[in-house]
Design a protein around this motif. Structure first.
Motif, PDB file in Angstrom:
ATOM      1  N   LYS A   7      50.645  51.591  14.628  1.00  0.00           N
ATOM      2  CA  LYS A   7      50.822  49.672  14.336  1.00  0.00           C
ATOM      3  C   LYS A   7      52.239  49.108  14.813  1.00  0.00           C
ATOM      4  O   LYS A   7      52.599  48.376  15.743  1.00  0.00           O
ATOM      5  N   GLU A   8      52.969  49.537  13.585  1.00  0.00           N
ATOM      6  CA  GLU A   8      54.698  49.044  14.219  1.00  0.00           C
ATOM      7  C   GLU A   8      54.833  49.952  14.989  1.00  0.00           C
ATOM      8  O   GLU A   8      56.253  49.084  15.232  1.00  0.00           O
ATOM      9  N   LEU A   9      54.632  51.012  15.984  1.00  0.00           N
ATOM     10  CA  LEU A   9      54.993  51.224  17.075  1.00  0.00           C
ATOM     11  C   LEU A   9      54.441  50.466  18.719  1.00  0.00           C
ATOM     12  O   LEU A   9      55.169  51.208  19.624  1.00  0.00           O
ATOM     13  N   GLY A  10      53.895  49.751  18.219  1.00  0.00           N
ATOM     14  CA  GLY A  10      53.152  48.717  19.005  1.00  0.00           C
ATOM     15  C   GLY A  10      51.670  49.497  19.419  1.00  0.00           C
ATOM     16  O   GLY A  10      50.725  49.123  20.794  1.00  0.00           O
ATOM     17  N   CYS A  11      51.204  49.747  18.533  1.00  0.00           N
ATOM     18  CA  CYS A  11      49.418  50.196  18.748  1.00  0.00           C
ATOM     19  C   CYS A  11      48.532  49.389  18.749  1.00  0.00           C
ATOM     20  O   CYS A  11      49.297  48.647  17.656  1.00  0.00           O
TER      21      CYS A  11
END
Length: 371
Positions: A255-259
């Motif tokens: 999620k932190e990477l944009g998932c």
């Protein structure tokens, strides 16, 4: 209105409803190239009324195929063959298409399932040398994989990127990265298959490193209007293996990477798995990841009835429902679900007259004649 038929945004991708057709291998490619079977198969599913169709696990290298009949997207021939198929599918369907990019790792080089599905050793026809995080075979007695070097790892990451760029060129609106079912990225995650002593093995941080690098590289390689998400196995179902709590942490990092979402499955890493099968047996994992990692989830696994799917969504256990075997058995499952839940779905205008007596808006035209 039934929540199953509400619109849903999967990252940048807006879906007409929350029914997702999960990737299902067809073992019908020639040298990685899509065949006439794929046109028939995908054409049928593209008229199902689902919100999204995800193509089968598609290998990023020839050695990354599960079987010699698996689809690939690793060269120009694969790209051209698949583009021909999806161009025809899109002529008669507006359903969004996504592709699952994968590498089978130590579970590669196998026979087709209806021919036994066993490993084919490198010296046999249709066989090749497999690779993995560590030189540990999947089945006892299998020809072991070769442990990947740091250079090999970098090459595979590059292969994921190049396949993603090919998919983007063809107009796929979504890319699912396969980190489940015991294939290569899952092999890096699990301590049962990853015994490395370098920066890619040992601690959870190290075991997550390569799958996270692959996601970040793919996300960066394609435009923002292409949604990129990940399918994971929430647990290995084996003592000492990958756990749900680790899956939650992995999901947080993604999620932190944009998932935007996690497609939550389980198992496939070790033949000793002890799976507690039952209706919706994996929904509990999707629910945990959704709430503890604060990320949207797609639930999958023995979800067969419309009322069951609706209850999962209404109870906030997941955000979308994926179907696999159920939609092979009944390619119009979403039509029948809409009838039961007083909703509507899109279909080809050629099929509008199939609407059952007593319904007025169940089936709505997918495209116009002039399109």
């Amino acid at each position: 209105m039934a929540k199953l038929f509400e619109k849903w945004n999967l990252g940048s991708l807006e879906l007409e409803n929350r029914i997702v057709i999960a990737p299902m291998c067809q073992y019908s490619a020639q040298d990685g190239q899509a065949s006439s079977w794929h046109l028939m198969h995908l054409g049928s599913l593209a008229h199902s009324g689902a919100g999204l169709l995800i193509l089968e696990a598609t290998a990023v290298t020839p050695e990354g195929r599960i079987s010699w009949g698996d689809l690939g997207l690793y060269d120009d021939y694969c790209e051209a063959a698949l583009e021909n198929v999806i161009t025809e599918v899109r002529r008669y369907s507006s359903m969004p298409l996504a592709i699952q990019l994968a590498h089978a790792g130590r579970k590669a080089s196998t026979e087709k399932p209806w021919r036994g599905g066993k490993q084919i050793v490198p010296s046999q026809d249709h066989g090749w040398q497999t690779v993995a995080p560590s030189a540990i075979a999947f089945h006892e007695g299998d020809h072991p994989p070769v442990e990947l070097t740091l250079g090999d790892i970098a090459d595979i990451k590059k292969a994921f990127v190049e396949s993603a760029q090919r998919a983007s060129r063809m107009g796929f609106q979504g890319i699912e990265i396969h980190a489940a079912h015991g294939y290569l990225l899952h092999q890096f995650l699990s301590p049962l298959s990853n015994k490395r002593q370098d920066q890619y093995g040992g601690s959870l941080e190290n075991r997550m490193r390569f799958p996270l690098e692959v996601f970040a590289a793919v996300r960066e390689a394609v435009d923002d209007d292409v949604a990129v998400w990940v399918r994971i196995s929430a647990t290995d179902w084996v003592e000492g293996g990958w756990t749900l709590q680790e899956g939650i942490e992995f999901s947080r990092r993604l999620k932190e990477l944009g998932c935007p979402a996690i497609h939550v499955s389980s198992g496939g890493l070790d033949p000793k798995q002890n799976i507690s099968l039952g209706a919706g047996y994996q929904v509990q994992f999707a629910e945990k990841i959704k709430h503890e990692a604060q990320i949207e989830t797609i639930a999958v696994g023995l979800i067969t009835e419309p009322e069951q799917a609706e209850e999962i969504l209404q109870s906030d256990k997941a955000d979308a429902i994926a179907l696999a075997r159920a939609v092979l058995y009944d390619p119009h499952w979403p039509w029948h679900a809409a009838a039961k839940l007083n909703a509507s779905v899109k279909c080809p205008p050629q099929y509008l007259r199939s609407q059952p007596r007593g319904f007025t808006n169940l089936l709505q035209s997918d495209i116009t004649e002039s399109r």
